[in-house]
Scaffold this motif. Sequence first.
Motif, short mmCIF file in Angstrom:
data_model
loop_
_atom_site.label_atom_id
_atom_site.label_comp_id
_atom_site.label_asym_id
_atom_site.label_seq_id
_atom_site.Cartn_x
_atom_site.Cartn_y
_atom_site.Cartn_z
N PHE A 255 1.01 -1.38 -0.22
CA PHE A 255 0.16 -0.15 -0.26
C PHE A 255 0.95 1.42 0.27
CE2 PHE A 255 -3.50 -3.56 1.46
CZ PHE A 255 -4.80 -2.61 0.73
N PHE A 256 0.46 1.97 -0.36
CA PHE A 256 0.35 3.68 -0.48
C PHE A 256 0.07 4.56 0.02
CE2 PHE A 256 2.46 2.25 -5.08
CZ PHE A 256 3.78 2.74 -4.90
N ASN A 257 0.66 4.22 1.37
CA ASN A 257 0.41 5.13 2.30
C ASN A 257 0.27 6.51 2.61
OD1 ASN A 257 -1.15 5.87 5.69
ND2 ASN A 257 1.20 5.84 6.51
N VAL A 258 -0.65 7.24 2.41
CA VAL A 258 -0.72 8.81 1.93
C VAL A 258 -0.62 9.10 3.33
CG1 VAL A 258 -2.16 10.53 1.61
CG2 VAL A 258 -2.47 8.53 0.35
N LEU A 259 0.42 10.08 3.28
CA LEU A 259 1.14 10.86 4.29
C LEU A 259 0.53 12.59 4.78
CD1 LEU A 259 5.05 9.86 4.26
CD2 LEU A 259 2.84 9.12 6.11
N ASN A 260 0.64 12.72 3.49
CA ASN A 260 -0.20 14.62 4.07
C ASN A 260 -1.93 14.38 3.10
OD1 ASN A 260 0.76 14.17 1.51
ND2 ASN A 260 1.58 15.86 1.05
N PRO A 261 -2.35 13.66 3.86
CA PRO A 261 -3.69 13.83 3.02
C PRO A 261 -4.61 15.27 2.72
CG PRO A 261 -4.51 13.21 4.85
CD PRO A 261 -3.11 12.85 4.75
N LYS A 262 -4.73 16.30 4.01
CA LYS A 262 -4.84 17.22 4.49
C LYS A 262 -3.85 18.46 3.28
CE LYS A 262 -7.04 17.09 9.34
NZ LYS A 262 -6.03 18.01 10.38
N GLU A 263 -2.49 18.23 3.55
CA GLU A 263 -2.03 18.81 2.61
C GLU A 263 -2.45 19.09 0.89
OE1 GLU A 263 -0.06 19.05 6.26
OE2 GLU A 263 -0.89 16.85 5.01
N VAL B 243 4.12 9.82 -0.49
CA VAL B 243 4.03 8.22 0.04
C VAL B 243 5.09 8.19 0.76
CG1 VAL B 243 1.77 8.10 -1.62
CG2 VAL B 243 3.86 7.91 -2.34
N GLU B 244 5.17 6.35 1.61
CA GLU B 244 5.31 5.76 1.92
C GLU B 244 4.52 4.46 1.93
OE1 GLU B 244 5.88 5.37 6.36
OE2 GLU B 244 4.19 5.42 7.18
N GLN B 245 5.89 3.15 1.16
CA GLN B 245 5.32 2.07 1.20
C GLN B 245 4.71 1.05 2.61
OE1 GLN B 245 6.72 0.19 -2.45
NE2 GLN B 245 7.91 -1.76 -0.92
N LYS B 246 4.08 0.65 2.48
CA LYS B 246 3.37 -0.35 3.34
C LYS B 246 3.52 -1.47 2.81
CE LYS B 246 1.64 1.30 7.18
NZ LYS B 246 1.17 1.39 8.65
N GLY B 247 4.18 -2.44 3.69
CA GLY B 247 3.90 -4.37 3.48
C GLY B 247 4.66 -5.17 3.40
N PRO B 248 5.23 -6.09 2.49
CA PRO B 248 3.97 -7.09 2.03
C PRO B 248 2.86 -7.58 2.93
CG PRO B 248 5.65 -7.84 1.72
CD PRO B 248 6.44 -7.11 2.68
N TYR B 249 2.11 -7.19 2.30
CA TYR B 249 0.92 -8.22 3.04
C TYR B 249 0.91 -9.36 2.13
CZ TYR B 249 0.00 -4.01 5.98
OH TYR B 249 0.53 -2.81 6.98
N VAL B 250 1.34 -10.42 2.45
CA VAL B 250 0.87 -11.69 1.65
C VAL B 250 -0.09 -12.40 1.84
CG1 VAL B 250 2.56 -13.51 0.77
CG2 VAL B 250 3.21 -11.57 1.55
N TYR B 251 -0.63 -12.97 0.75
CA TYR B 251 -1.81 -13.77 0.74
C TYR B 251 -1.22 -15.21 -0.56
CZ TYR B 251 -3.90 -9.88 1.82
OH TYR B 251 -4.55 -9.13 2.42
N ARG B 252 -1.44 -16.69 0.18
CA ARG B 252 -1.59 -17.36 -0.63
C ARG B 252 -2.84 -17.68 -1.35
NH1 ARG B 252 -3.79 -22.52 0.32
NH2 ARG B 252 -3.70 -21.96 2.67
N LYS B 253 -2.28 -17.47 -2.36
CA LYS B 253 -2.89 -18.17 -3.94
C LYS B 253 -3.98 -19.23 -4.11
CE LYS B 253 -4.62 -15.77 -8.86
NZ LYS B 253 -3.88 -15.27 -9.80
N GLN B 254 -4.12 -19.94 -4.22
CA GLN B 254 -5.07 -21.12 -4.43
C GLN B 254 -5.80 -21.05 -5.85
OE1 GLN B 254 -8.20 -23.84 -2.85
NE2 GLN B 254 -6.68 -24.33 -1.36
#
Length: 507
Positions: free
Chosen positions: A68-76, A85-96
């Motif tokens: 995810f690209f977490n937004v650091l300055n939404p008000k601005e 933005v700052e990158q957050k992750g990975p969030y890993v999912y096994r794909k069946q």
Amino acid sequence: MAVNKKKVAVGFVVAGVLTVLFGTVLAFVGPIIIDDQIVKNTVIDPKNEMTYTMWKDVPVPFYMSVYFFNVLNPKEILAGEKPMVEQKGPYVYRKQIQKGNITFHPNNTVSYLENRRYFFEPTMSSGNESDVVTIPNMLVLGASVMMENLPFAVRLMLSATFRTFKEEAFLTKPVGELMWGYDSGLVDFLNKYLPGMLPSSGKFGLFAEFNNSNTGLFTINTGKDDIRKVHQVDSWNGLTQLPYWRTPQCNMINGTAGQMWPPFMTKESTLPFYSPDACRSMELVYQRPGEMKGIPLYRFVAPKTLFANGSDYAPNEGFCPCRQSGLLNVSSCRHNSPVFISHPHFYNADPVLLDFVQGLSPNEDEHGLFIDIHPQTGVPLNVSIRLQLNLYMKRVSGVTQTGRISEVVMPMIWFEESGYIDGPILTTFHTNLVILPAVMEYMQYGFIALGLATILIASLVHHKAKASEKEQVKDHESKDKCFVKTSGGCAHKGKHEHGEMYDLICV
């Protein structure tokens, strides 16, 4: 009984010649036998137990890693400043993955539905699905751009609707809800009064329509009549042409379904495939050779022209309206939502896109997509498909929620679908496609070398035997000529009939 060395040597020469001939024939016939077995086992046929099982159930573990690209300055951003933005992750999912509704047809094609399910893997992830991130609200910003050309009064009503349901330009929620769906009064309202506007009739999430779903009805060639056509798509959901794009070329359904390709690839080959998620066919090109645990491979990558705009690459004109190179406008197959696909961090894209957003750093190792193929069989050994989802957003007059947002293509998430062959399957591959051909190759050279050595040794033995025989005959003749019987006394010197001088010997 004396052994006739000459006859034995001749026998060994003949055996050596036959051995060389056998090795030479094996050198020509061996590869043909191997290729014939590859063709036989590559055809999509339930009789081909191993390859058919691989195709049907895809036993190789596949994973989807989401960043995810977490937004650091939404008000601005709402005040017109550059997004950070700052990158957050990975969030890993096994794909069946599993194919169902498999139906073979008389014209050497087979149709199927490929079902997919995702399971979160916390041990492989850098965080949990409960992590909270902030991203652009597609419902607000997407709908605003979609309706910017409608009458001002309609836009005011849209803004009032957003306000009623407390929807803002940016959304802060847990990763799990953003991925698979969250409850929204606005979504319920839209589904009730404007059915079909949203891709999902239930909860709204970025991957809500992916989980527990299929990729559409594929009909592909089995390769039974022509191995060069194996795995190539004949139709998708009954279509042989897509309805999304502006030119017949862009609407073509080319290549395979993206899991296997025809065998006997060369460095001039390409990897065409149709992606329902990208709503188009794509084609990868050869980059370099390689090796994976002893198995030779070719690496294929995305060319720079893949997401180039129509100005930089004329054949892509049909995918327009375009923005900068490196962006694919998929609004025509995404309910007209202003959504763009690109490589992660705008890798291989127009550098100007990086100037509009802070926090991006593209590089090939992390953000380039590739497929490593075993060229003889067309089976992928290592796959990494990386794509980024972007939202085009801007200020829309009348919609107060958009504030003074500057026009920007905003990265939201990027994901990587990856998998590689390992374990028993890799062992079988290595045995059948590396060891056995190598053994056959060594055998053919071994027979040739053995035959030549036999011929050489037998020839030497034959030559030696012949020379020895001649020497014996010569000695015998010399004795017969030199010892002359006389009736008495010593005889005088004389000559052989051939002219050699000799002394007569008294006996």
